[in-house]
Design a protein around this motif. Structure first.
Motif, PDB file in Angstrom:
ATOM      1  N   GLU A  65       0.810  -1.215   0.000  1.00 23.15           N
ATOM      2  CA  GLU A  65       0.000   0.000   0.000  1.00 23.15           C
ATOM      3  C   GLU A  65       0.847   1.270   0.000  1.00 23.15           C
ATOM      4  N   ARG A  66       2.158   1.151   0.249  1.00 24.60           N
ATOM      5  CA  ARG A  66       2.953   2.362   0.500  1.00 24.60           C
ATOM      6  C   ARG A  66       4.229   2.516  -0.308  1.00 24.60           C
ATOM      7  N   VAL A  67       4.637   1.491  -1.047  1.00 25.00           N
ATOM      8  CA  VAL A  67       5.910   1.586  -1.768  1.00 25.00           C
ATOM      9  C   VAL A  67       5.710   1.361  -3.265  1.00 25.00           C
ATOM     10  N   ASP A  68       6.720   1.730  -4.023  1.00 23.10           N
ATOM     11  CA  ASP A  68       6.685   1.551  -5.480  1.00 23.10           C
ATOM     12  C   ASP A  68       7.086   0.148  -5.916  1.00 23.10           C
ATOM     13  N   GLU A  69       7.748  -0.597  -5.063  1.00 21.37           N
ATOM     14  CA  GLU A  69       8.279  -1.915  -5.405  1.00 21.37           C
ATOM     15  C   GLU A  69       7.212  -3.012  -5.324  1.00 21.37           C
ATOM     16  N   VAL A  70       6.027  -2.711  -5.811  1.00 17.78           N
ATOM     17  CA  VAL A  70       4.884  -3.619  -5.717  1.00 17.78           C
ATOM     18  C   VAL A  70       5.165  -4.943  -6.420  1.00 17.78           C
ATOM     19  N   GLU A  71       5.734  -4.894  -7.617  1.00 19.89           N
ATOM     20  CA  GLU A  71       5.984  -6.121  -8.383  1.00 19.89           C
ATOM     21  C   GLU A  71       6.927  -7.066  -7.638  1.00 19.89           C
ATOM     22  N   LEU A 132      13.165  -1.520   3.212  1.00 18.98           N
ATOM     23  CA  LEU A 132      11.859  -0.872   3.010  1.00 18.98           C
ATOM     24  C   LEU A 132      10.996  -0.994   4.264  1.00 18.98           C
TER      25      LEU A 132
END
Length: 163
Positions: A65-71, A132
């Protein structure tokens, strides 16, 4: 909690080292300790499945919900299920090998894959995701995680007590 995950990673890595010694014995033409291998496989399947991965998945869901590294995080979560399947398959192959039905080549390939993937997975979590976690999770997040931590129950022991 992050320290707990790191300690669990250390324990898993030590256990994988024991499994690798049996793998090397098999590769060198020896006869590995099948009972030890079975015990290791139970541990590397059950403990992560019941305790370690649910904790990580809970923490990872906050990160999603909070970082860009979702993938990357989604890939790590998906690997948790893959590891369970691969370990179950390896346990079946080991039983077949012990009964003279499966080949050593098949189990060596499976062992190699499990050893490499498990170590790579832990490395990525520690190198890329743990920083993270440290920077993103709040005190409120940690309190929520602590209140939801699963307890380890060894299914094998409970099954044997019922028999």
């Amino acid at each position: 909690m992050l320290a707990r995950l790191q300690v669990e990673h250390d324990q898993l890595l030590k256990t994988l080292n024991l499994l690798e010694m049996q793998f090397l014995d098999l590769c060198r033409g020896g006869t590995p300790d099948y009972a030890l291998m079975r015990s290791i496989l139970v541990y590397i399947q059950e403990y992560p499945e019941q305790v370690h991965h649910p904790l990580e998945d809970m923490i990872f869901s906050i990160l999603l919900e909070r970082v860009d590294e979702v993938e990357l995080i989604q890939e790590l979560i998906a690997e948790h299920a893959v590891f369970e399947t691969e370990t179950r398959k390896l346990k079946k192959s080991l039983k077949l090998l012990e009964n003279g039905i499966d080949t050593k080549e098949e189990i060596k390939q499976q062992l190699s894959t499990v050893l490499i993937k498990q170590r790579q997975h832990i490395y990525i979590e520690e190198e890329k995701v743990h920083p993270l976690i440290e920077s993103v999770l709040t005190k409120k997040d940690w309190n929520h995680v602590r209140s939801s931590v699963p307890l380890y129950k060894n299914k094998s022991k409970s099954k044997s007590k019922k028999s």
